[in-house]
Design a protein around this motif. Sequence first.
Motif, short mmCIF file in Angstrom:
data_model
loop_
_atom_site.label_atom_id
_atom_site.label_comp_id
_atom_site.label_asym_id
_atom_site.label_seq_id
_atom_site.Cartn_x
_atom_site.Cartn_y
_atom_site.Cartn_z
N LYS A 10 2.55 4.26 2.92
CA LYS A 10 3.45 3.76 1.89
C LYS A 10 3.25 2.26 1.80
O LYS A 10 3.48 1.54 2.77
CB LYS A 10 4.90 4.10 2.22
CG LYS A 10 5.86 3.62 1.14
CD LYS A 10 7.27 4.01 1.45
CE LYS A 10 8.17 3.49 0.33
NZ LYS A 10 9.57 3.76 0.59
N VAL A 11 2.81 1.81 0.66
CA VAL A 11 2.53 0.39 0.46
C VAL A 11 3.26 -0.08 -0.78
O VAL A 11 3.11 0.48 -1.86
CB VAL A 11 1.01 0.15 0.30
CG1 VAL A 11 0.72 -1.32 0.07
CG2 VAL A 11 0.27 0.65 1.53
N GLY A 12 4.06 -1.11 -0.61
CA GLY A 12 4.81 -1.65 -1.74
C GLY A 12 3.99 -2.63 -2.57
O GLY A 12 2.94 -3.12 -2.14
N THR A 13 4.51 -2.91 -3.75
CA THR A 13 3.85 -3.83 -4.66
C THR A 13 3.64 -5.20 -4.03
O THR A 13 2.61 -5.84 -4.24
CB THR A 13 4.70 -3.98 -5.95
OG1 THR A 13 4.88 -2.68 -6.51
CG2 THR A 13 4.01 -4.86 -6.96
N SER A 14 4.58 -5.64 -3.22
CA SER A 14 4.46 -6.97 -2.61
C SER A 14 3.27 -7.06 -1.65
O SER A 14 2.79 -8.15 -1.37
CB SER A 14 5.74 -7.35 -1.89
OG SER A 14 6.00 -6.46 -0.83
N VAL A 15 2.80 -5.92 -1.16
CA VAL A 15 1.65 -5.92 -0.26
C VAL A 15 0.35 -6.10 -1.04
O VAL A 15 -0.57 -6.76 -0.57
CB VAL A 15 1.60 -4.62 0.58
CG1 VAL A 15 0.33 -4.53 1.40
CG2 VAL A 15 2.83 -4.52 1.46
N VAL A 16 0.27 -5.55 -2.22
CA VAL A 16 -0.98 -5.57 -2.98
C VAL A 16 -1.02 -6.64 -4.06
O VAL A 16 -1.99 -6.74 -4.79
CB VAL A 16 -1.29 -4.19 -3.59
CG1 VAL A 16 -1.51 -3.16 -2.50
CG2 VAL A 16 -0.21 -3.75 -4.54
N THR A 17 0.04 -7.43 -4.16
CA THR A 17 0.05 -8.53 -5.13
C THR A 17 0.41 -9.84 -4.42
O THR A 17 1.05 -9.85 -3.37
CB THR A 17 1.05 -8.30 -6.27
OG1 THR A 17 2.35 -8.11 -5.73
CG2 THR A 17 0.66 -7.10 -7.12
N ILE A 28 -6.07 -5.48 -0.43
CA ILE A 28 -6.43 -4.16 -0.95
C ILE A 28 -7.71 -3.67 -0.28
O ILE A 28 -7.79 -2.52 0.17
CB ILE A 28 -6.58 -4.18 -2.48
CG1 ILE A 28 -5.21 -4.43 -3.13
CG2 ILE A 28 -7.21 -2.89 -3.00
CD1 ILE A 28 -5.26 -4.71 -4.62
N ALA A 29 -8.71 -4.54 -0.16
CA ALA A 29 -9.96 -4.16 0.49
C ALA A 29 -9.72 -3.75 1.94
O ALA A 29 -10.28 -2.77 2.42
CB ALA A 29 -10.96 -5.31 0.42
N SER A 30 -8.86 -4.50 2.62
CA SER A 30 -8.54 -4.16 4.01
C SER A 30 -7.87 -2.80 4.10
O SER A 30 -8.20 -1.99 4.99
CB SER A 30 -7.62 -5.24 4.60
OG SER A 30 -7.26 -4.90 5.91
N THR A 47 -0.28 9.66 0.41
CA THR A 47 0.35 8.46 -0.10
C THR A 47 1.40 8.82 -1.11
O THR A 47 1.37 9.91 -1.69
CB THR A 47 -0.70 7.54 -0.76
OG1 THR A 47 -1.35 8.28 -1.79
CG2 THR A 47 -1.73 7.06 0.24
N GLN A 48 2.35 7.93 -1.34
CA GLN A 48 3.42 8.21 -2.29
C GLN A 48 3.08 7.75 -3.70
O GLN A 48 3.52 8.35 -4.65
CB GLN A 48 4.71 7.56 -1.82
CG GLN A 48 5.25 8.22 -0.58
CD GLN A 48 6.60 7.68 -0.20
OE1 GLN A 48 6.79 6.48 -0.21
NE2 GLN A 48 7.52 8.55 0.12
N ALA A 49 2.36 6.68 -3.83
CA ALA A 49 2.08 6.14 -5.17
C ALA A 49 0.76 6.67 -5.70
O ALA A 49 -0.19 6.89 -4.96
CB ALA A 49 2.03 4.62 -5.10
N ALA A 50 0.71 6.87 -7.00
CA ALA A 50 -0.50 7.39 -7.63
C ALA A 50 -1.70 6.48 -7.38
O ALA A 50 -2.80 6.94 -7.13
CB ALA A 50 -0.28 7.55 -9.14
N ALA A 51 -1.47 5.17 -7.41
CA ALA A 51 -2.58 4.23 -7.18
C ALA A 51 -3.18 4.41 -5.79
O ALA A 51 -4.40 4.37 -5.63
CB ALA A 51 -2.10 2.80 -7.34
#
Length: 75
Positions: A10-17, A28-30, A47-51
């Motif tokens: 589970k990864v939130g938006t704040s992790v990938v932005t 993201i690469a990591s 994973t929970q998110a489609a991305a």
Amino acid sequence: FGNTKLMVVKVGTSVVTREDGTLALGRIASLVEQIAELIREGKQVHTQAAAWRILTRICTTMLILMHPRTTTDAS
């Protein structure tokens, strides 16, 4: 993670932005590398998110392309 076979990511938006809203490509690469490693070790990654489901598929595809003899096709 020992004998764990199923991993839930589970990864939130704040992790990938970044703070300015742009993509944090290094993070993201990591994450892609880490997910690919889990899959290579035989873990099922959910994973929970489609991305992130898409990223998991990318990781699986990369492993098949990089190591065709060690990865089996489920079809």
